[in-house]
Design an enzyme around this catalytic site. Structure first.
Site, PDB file in Angstrom:
ATOM      1  N   HIS A  90       0.826  -1.210   0.000  1.00  0.00           N
ATOM      2  CA  HIS A  90       0.000   0.000   0.000  1.00  0.00           C
ATOM      3  C   HIS A  90       0.857   1.256   0.000  1.00  0.00           C
ATOM      4  O   HIS A  90       0.391   2.321  -0.395  1.00  0.00           O
ATOM      5  CB  HIS A  90      -1.003  -0.010   1.169  1.00  0.00           C
ATOM      6  CG  HIS A  90      -0.400  -0.069   2.526  1.00  0.00           C
ATOM      7  ND1 HIS A  90      -0.221  -1.253   3.215  1.00  0.00           N
ATOM      8  CD2 HIS A  90       0.048   0.909   3.344  1.00  0.00           C
ATOM      9  CE1 HIS A  90       0.303  -0.995   4.395  1.00  0.00           C
ATOM     10  NE2 HIS A  90       0.483   0.305   4.500  1.00  0.00           N
ATOM     11  N   SER A 112       2.169  -4.871   7.696  1.00  0.00           N
ATOM     12  CA  SER A 112       1.076  -4.415   6.849  1.00  0.00           C
ATOM     13  C   SER A 112       0.148  -3.465   7.600  1.00  0.00           C
ATOM     14  O   SER A 112      -0.095  -2.341   7.172  1.00  0.00           O
ATOM     15  CB  SER A 112       0.287  -5.621   6.328  1.00  0.00           C
ATOM     16  OG  SER A 112      -0.880  -5.217   5.636  1.00  0.00           O
ATOM     17  N   ASP A 138       0.284  -7.488  -0.042  1.00  0.00           N
ATOM     18  CA  ASP A 138       0.720  -6.178   0.455  1.00  0.00           C
ATOM     19  C   ASP A 138       2.239  -6.072   0.479  1.00  0.00           C
ATOM     20  O   ASP A 138       2.861  -6.041   1.540  1.00  0.00           O
ATOM     21  CB  ASP A 138       0.137  -5.930   1.855  1.00  0.00           C
ATOM     22  CG  ASP A 138       0.186  -4.454   2.244  1.00  0.00           C
ATOM     23  OD1 ASP A 138       0.497  -3.612   1.381  1.00  0.00           O
ATOM     24  OD2 ASP A 138      -0.093  -4.154   3.429  1.00  0.00           O
ATOM     25  N   SER A 168       4.387   0.740   8.383  1.00  0.00           N
ATOM     26  CA  SER A 168       4.110  -0.087   7.206  1.00  0.00           C
ATOM     27  C   SER A 168       5.375  -0.406   6.416  1.00  0.00           C
ATOM     28  O   SER A 168       6.179   0.490   6.111  1.00  0.00           O
ATOM     29  CB  SER A 168       3.130   0.632   6.278  1.00  0.00           C
ATOM     30  OG  SER A 168       1.823   0.575   6.766  1.00  0.00           O
ATOM     31  N   GLY A 214       3.009   4.568  10.252  1.00  0.00           N
ATOM     32  CA  GLY A 214       4.373   4.824   9.815  1.00  0.00           C
ATOM     33  C   GLY A 214       5.230   3.575   9.806  1.00  0.00           C
ATOM     34  O   GLY A 214       6.313   3.552   9.204  1.00  0.00           O
TER      35      GLY A 214
END
Length: 306
Positions: A169, A290, A197, A275, A273
């Site tokens: 993402h 994720s 992802d 991710s 933050g």
């Protein structure tokens, strides 16, 4: 007494029901994880088929307020997690489909929705451009150099030789990424979101990509597959290093902007933050952060299978 999640769609005897509120619902034990599945082959096949049906419904946009679901082979159950106030038609239809196998479905209510762990934040201020340098796993990365930008976390270097990784993402949100000093890191050259992802970033010439993770005791020397009950640690640019245990495999998560299959759930904490940050066990890389609950736990991570 437990609070009822929604109006019963089947007789009470058909409901295997657990109501739990808040973060405590996510910090589940994994009894007997080392003993292997307790389901027979026929039961597992039935549960896998039921989960596949729920996945298809969710990808068609009809999961309602359901948050995530997975097959629990130790309990021989399909575990489905929903938000409160879920008496809307879509959620009831979705849960009704989950209850198609009476006695094999467990419903759990949680107070907080799950979401991706990308952040919208000011670009790093006061930087001095120096050109490519050394990029460590777990470092903050930014989608721009001024104003409000997306912030994610660098994952593992050289999972694909000569590249680095972050969440899918993040790659969906922006194609060019920079380090905390405003130096151009590179461009997303392969990614998938939703569905999975993960993103692969090809750095511009000159970046050094060591096989380490900030805060980890040992360098990453290989990549593997997470196991139920396995101890794990993750590194996020917001939360730093957080450790926990794998509590579920092959989880489907119903994020607000898309459904992701095949994630791993852990009870480690995290925040926006984080991710794309690396998840590992010792020197073995296992996945990329994720998303998760807003309170920090559970956390979901993408396996290294791309």
């Amino acid at each position: 007494m437990p609070r009822k999640v929604l109006r019963p769609l089947l007789p009470a005897a058909a409901l295997a029901f657990t109501a739990a509120l808040g973060p405590a619902a996510a910090a589940v034990a994994v009894p007997g994880a080392e003993d292997g599945p307790r389901c027979g082959a026929a039961e597992l096949a039935r549960l896998d088929g039921l989960k596949s049906d729920l996945d298809a419904r969710a990808e068609a946009g009809t999961a309602g307020r359901a948050q995530y679901w997975y097959v629990d082979p130790q309990a021989c159950r399909l575990s489905v997690t929903v938000l409160p106030d879920n008496g809307d038609g879509r959620t009831e239809d979705f849960v009704g489909a989950a209850l198609a196998a009476p006695g094999l479905t467990q419903l759990t209510e949680v107070a907080e929705p799950v979401g991706r762990r990308i952040a919208l934040a000011p670009a790093a201020a006061g930087h001095t451009l120096r050109g490519p340098g050394t990029l460590h796993g777990g470092s903050a990365i930014y989608s721009g150099t001024s104003g409000l930008v997306y912030r994610c976390t660098n994952g593992f270097n050289n999972y694909r030789p000569g590249t680095t990784t972050t969440a899918g993402h993040c790659g969906h949100a922006a194609k060019t990424w920079y380090d905390a000093g405003g130096n151009r890191l590179g461009t997303v050259t392969d990614w998938r979101y939703p569905g999975a992802d993960w993103s692969v970033i090809t750095p511009v010439s000159g970046w050094s990509l060591p096989g380490d993770v900030l805060g980890a005791a040992a360098p990453i020397t290989g990549f593997g597959k997470a196991a139920l009950g396995e101890p794990v640690c993750g590194r996020g640019s917001t939360s730093g290093t957080s450790c926990g245990q794998v509590t579920a495999l092959n989880v489907t998560v119903n994020y607000p902007d898309g459904v992701v299959r095949g994630l791993v759930r852990s009870n480690q904490s995290g925040g926006e933050g984080d991710s794309g940050g690396p998840v590992y066990d010792g020197g073995t890389g296992l996945g990329l952060i994720s998303g998760g609950a807003s309170s920090g736990s559970p956390t979901f991570f993408q396996p290294l299978n791309f």
